[in-house]
Write a protein that holds these residues in place. Structure first.
Motif, PDB file in Angstrom:
ATOM      1  N   LEU A 415       0.827  -1.206   0.000  1.00 44.40           N
ATOM      2  CA  LEU A 415       0.000   0.000   0.000  1.00 44.40           C
ATOM      3  C   LEU A 415       0.858   1.251   0.000  1.00 44.40           C
ATOM      4  CD1 LEU A 415      -3.051   0.616   0.124  1.00 44.40           C
ATOM      5  CD2 LEU A 415      -2.804   0.877   2.589  1.00 44.40           C
ATOM      6  N   ASN A 416       1.932   1.217   0.791  1.00 41.46           N
ATOM      7  CA  ASN A 416       2.817   2.379   0.882  1.00 41.46           C
ATOM      8  C   ASN A 416       4.168   1.918   1.412  1.00 41.46           C
ATOM      9  OD1 ASN A 416       4.155   4.825   1.708  1.00 41.46           O
ATOM     10  ND2 ASN A 416       2.164   5.848   1.643  1.00 41.46           N
ATOM     11  N   ILE A 417       5.217   2.255   0.688  1.00 38.41           N
ATOM     12  CA  ILE A 417       6.559   1.794   1.054  1.00 38.41           C
ATOM     13  C   ILE A 417       6.973   2.260   2.451  1.00 38.41           C
ATOM     14  CG2 ILE A 417       7.800   3.758   0.030  1.00 38.41           C
ATOM     15  CD1 ILE A 417       9.873   1.758  -0.983  1.00 38.41           C
ATOM     16  N   SER A 418       6.376   3.358   2.911  1.00 39.17           N
ATOM     17  CA  SER A 418       6.733   3.887   4.237  1.00 39.17           C
ATOM     18  C   SER A 418       6.311   2.941   5.370  1.00 39.17           C
ATOM     19  CB  SER A 418       6.105   5.266   4.465  1.00 39.17           C
ATOM     20  OG  SER A 418       4.704   5.193   4.466  1.00 39.17           O
ATOM     21  N   TYR A 419       5.402   1.974   5.059  1.00 40.60           N
ATOM     22  CA  TYR A 419       4.980   0.996   6.064  1.00 40.60           C
ATOM     23  C   TYR A 419       5.864  -0.253   6.059  1.00 40.60           C
ATOM     24  CZ  TYR A 419       0.645   3.750   6.223  1.00 40.60           C
ATOM     25  OH  TYR A 419      -0.273   4.759   6.356  1.00 40.60           O
TER      26      TYR A 419
END
Length: 626
Positions: A415-419
């Motif tokens: 969903l989002n690389i930051s996770y």
């Protein structure tokens, strides 16, 4: 008497040259020795210029400004009073198809030089940006309405030491090779160039080639049967049809294109019978010049490759056409790409309804159906871009629910690389429950790459490599491991480059070059790898990677134009017969985009000065000028 005339001529030539250089306001070195003696300092300065230092000429109305993001670097370069800049104003009309481009160091109209004191004093920060600008002249009135470019002449002590043409080369995003992650099965991001990521939990692409007989728009039922069989067995709806219809190159262009339109329309009509909603359809038609030129390369007809297209058509008649039919028959076809979307019986449920349904199914231990609902929830999350909904899913931390738990955790990373770090920590806890789970092991390594590359946590390089190699004993195939090893060396090369460990960087590059053929590359992979090799190795390695692919009609359009970006300024590459095939591939794929390459660099082109090359000019004039 002859000696007297020779001396007089030499004196006149010297006088004209001196007068011309006095008019310019600077000296143009005439020999390499003179250039080296007077320009060594400038040459070294530009050789050592950090790649982050950028500069260009900006036009506002008729005023021209030298613009840079690093005023300090240029302040250190322009030290002497005779150091400065002059602008050569070049018109596209000089490269018209009916004109011969004359070889000359000065190509257009040179403006009066601006020297160090005035140049540096004029630098002002441009509003709302990090760039600095200084005035360097105005467009001559007689050139106001022409398509122009502005070459930069760098002067050292009033001598021309560097003549700079600005190339406006298109840039593309690039990343590690896509390793995919395990959800229900190995799932990849659908990374399309210049398009945001899309997860292939719900989407699928099918590709077919359907041949046609000469002068016929009907297809054989046997040729389309594999397509029919695929559509009858699938649980997907067709979202979009893309048909590229090709005719063989002999005969009238208009007739060929009309025939291909009929062929494409007959296919669309047939496919539309499989579902009631209208299918979005995209059709393009062209003559198959690429495969024709490829096929005749090693035949007695190879001389045709040097001729203009209309001359080739004139020769392919009668006995020649009959003799070439063994090749031409393979060029009449339609390449069909179907974008499919999985049928979703939960599509109309709200997010809360989906959560309630999922939790009920888990209570009933109906894991198979819960996984289907989970995918529908994931699809909702793609628009919300937040994993908060996943916290409402009640899944016991038990071995029988491992597939569900793994999907919930790894989807946060998708969903989002930051996770990625959050997903990694959750997966490590699940690993304790199921230490030999192949999917978990693979997903952990994928997310670990992100942590290592971004320096979010200290990771031992050698231990990480061992972890990748050990995936084989858990059932991960060698081609997936090789893909990971290439990514390992991409990251390692980046880190060694930053640390100026160039020998170690080169070892990683060599490994990548030796290994990438062990597995299949997507178009995005090709693009990423080509850009990596361009930056960390050399352009030859990048072009070698793409050389065969760019001569195929099924190549991705952006990948083909990236290759042109790499090679258009290479006179040797452009002069080869294969290069014409590659350019015609681009013309047939997107003629407008190809022709735009030769616009002014200030008008979305690379530069029209590419047309000084006779091979580029021939193809441009043949295809872009009516």
């Amino acid at each position: 008497m002859k000696n007297y005339l020779f001396i007089l001529l030499a004196v006149l030539l010297f006088a004209n040259k001196t007068q011309s250089q006095q008019k310019l306001g600077f000296i143009i070195p005439t020999t390499k020795t003179e250039q080296d003696q007077n320009c060594n300092y400038f040459a070294n300065a530009f050789r050592q210029k950090p790649k982050e230092v950028r500069f260009s000429i900006v036009r506002e109305g008729n005023k021209l400004f030298f613009s840079t993001n690093d005023k300090k670097w240029f302040s250190n370069v322009f030290k002497k009073s005779g150091d400065g800049i002059a602008i050569d104003v070049v018109s596209k009309s000089l490269y018209a198809c009916d004109k011969v481009v004359e070889k000359s160091q000065i190509k257009g109209t040179v403006l009066k030089p601006v020297f160090a004191q005035k140049l540096l004093r004029g630098f002002k920060k441009y509003r709302g940006t990090n760039s600095f600008r200084t005035y360097v002249g105005s467009v001559p009135a007689n050139l106001n309405k022409e398509e122009l470019e502005f070459n930069i002449l760098f002067l050292n002590n009033k001598r021309l030491c560097r003549y700079q043409t600005i190339y406006n080369l298109e840039s593309y995003p690039w990343d590690l090779l896509d390793m995919g992650v395990y959800l229900d099965s190995l799932t990849y991001k659908d990374k399309k160039i210049n398009i945001s990521d899309k997860f292939i939990t719900k989407y699928k692409t099918l590709k077919f080639v359907i041949p046609f007989e000469k002068n016929k728009s009907e297809y054989s039922k046997e040729d389309i049967k594999p397509l029919y069989d695929s559509l009858q067995l699938t649980d997907f709806n067709i979202k979009k049809i893309n048909i590229k219809a090709y005719s063989s190159i002999e005969g009238s262009l208009q007739r060929n294109l009309e025939l291909q339109e009929k062929r494409a329309s007959s296919i669309v009509k047939s496919i539309q019978t499989f579902q009631k909603p209208n299918i979005v359809t995209q059709i393009s038609t062209s003559e198959n010049w690429v495969e024709f030129l490829n096929d005749i390369s090693n035949t007695k007809y190879k001389g045709l490759k040097k001729l203009p297209k209309n001359r080739i058509k004139q020769k392919i008649v009668g006995a020649v056409s009959k003799d070439l039919e063994k090749y031409l028959q393979n060029h009449r076809k339609a390449v069909i790409t179907l974008d499919l979307e999985k049928k979703d019986k939960y599509k109309n449920m709200s997010s809360q309804q989906l959560v309630n349904t999922f939790n009920t199914l888990i209570l009933k231990d109906d894991i198979k159906e819960a996984l289907v609902v989970q995918n529908s929830i994931f699809d909702k999350l793609k628009t919300e871009r937040s994993p908060d909904l996943l916290t409402k899913l009640n899944v016991p931390k038990q071995l029988k629910y491992m597939t569900v738990l793994n999907k919930n955790s790894i989807f946060k990373y998708l969903l989002n690389i930051s996770y990625a770090k959050i997903a990694f920590d959750e997966l490590k806890k699940l690993e304790k429950l199921d230490p030999k789970n192949k999917n978990l092991k693979y997903n952990l390594v994928v997310v670990k790459f992100i942590i290592w590359r971004n320096n979010w946590e200290k990771i031992n390089e050698n231990d990480f490599k061992k972890e990748i190699l050990q995936l084989k004993k858990y059932g991960i195939s060698q081609n997936l491991i090789d893909r990971m090893l290439v990514n390992f060396h991409i990251v390692k090369a980046e880190k060694n480059m930053r640390a100026r460990k160039y020998d170690a960087k080169d070892e990683s590059v060599d490994f990548i070059i030796d290994t990438y053929e062990n597995f299949k590359l997507s178009n995005y992979d090709y693009l990423s790898l080509a850009q990596f090799l361009t930056y960390y190795a050399n352009m030859d390695e990048a072009t070698d990677l793409l050389d065969d692919k760019v001569k195929t009609i099924t190549i991705d359009e952006d990948l083909l134009f990236y290759y042109l970006n790499l090679t258009l300024i290479d006179d040797y590459a452009v002069s080869t017969q294969n290069y014409r095939t590659i350019m015609l591939n681009a013309v047939e794929m997107n003629k407008e985009r190809f022709c735009r390459l030769f616009n002014s660099s200030l008008n979305k082109g690379v530069t029209f000065q590419l047309l000084k090359n006779k091979y580029l000019k021939e193809t441009y004039c043949e295809n872009c000028i009516k």
